[in-house]
Design a protein around this motif. Structure first.
Motif: not given
Length: 140
Positions: A57-62, A88-94, A97-101, A133-140
């Motif tokens: 729950n802490h890893l996802i704001t709201d 909103r992202n509060n540190g998901m997947f390490g 925590p940029d608070q993006r949707a 979705a959270l890592n857009v533009g980065k190689s995975v």
């Protein structure tokens, strides 16, 4: 085994714990030796599950938890549920925590004891899609 209303039990759990943020409700719903298997990893004991749920729950704001559908086997001892989590992202997947949707779907299969207590939950989430979705533009 008498017939359980497993759908009612699971949806009451969702409402109290994930929608109501009442993590102490886990004590009412789950057996002491409860197991959640998330992504193939077992978290054993009700207390460990409670700590796991609070951390998640802490890893996802709201964090918002929406039930899509829930159904059960004939006697109510097994329940399947599809759901969506958003917030909103509060540190998901390490990630920072940029608070993006963030939004993803998941499934849960439950084992319910004869007295209506939750015994085991197997969970799978669309983690790959959420990560991308959270890592857009980065190689995975």
């Amino acid at each position: 085994m008498s017939k359980l209303n497993g759908v009612h039990i699971v949806e009451a759990f969702w409402a109290a714990v994930w929608q109501g943020k009442d993590f102490d409700a886990i004590d009412r719903f789950c057996v002491e030796d409860f197991v959640i298997t998330s992504g193939g990893v077992d978290v054993r004991s009700r207390d460990s599950f409670k700590a796991w749920a609070k951390q998640f729950n802490h890893l996802i704001t709201d964090l918002r938890f929406d039930v899509i559908e829930t159904f059960q086997n004939d006697d109510g001892s097994r329940v399947a549920s599809r759901w969506r989590v958003s917030g909103r992202n509060n540190g998901m997947f390490g990630l920072p925590p940029d608070q993006r949707a963030v939004s993803f779907t998941g499934t849960a299969i439950w084992q319910i004891r004869e007295d209506g207590k939750l015994m085991h939950n197997w969970v799978e989430r669309a983690s790959w899609e959420a990560y991308n979705a959270l890592n857009v533009g980065k190689s995975v």
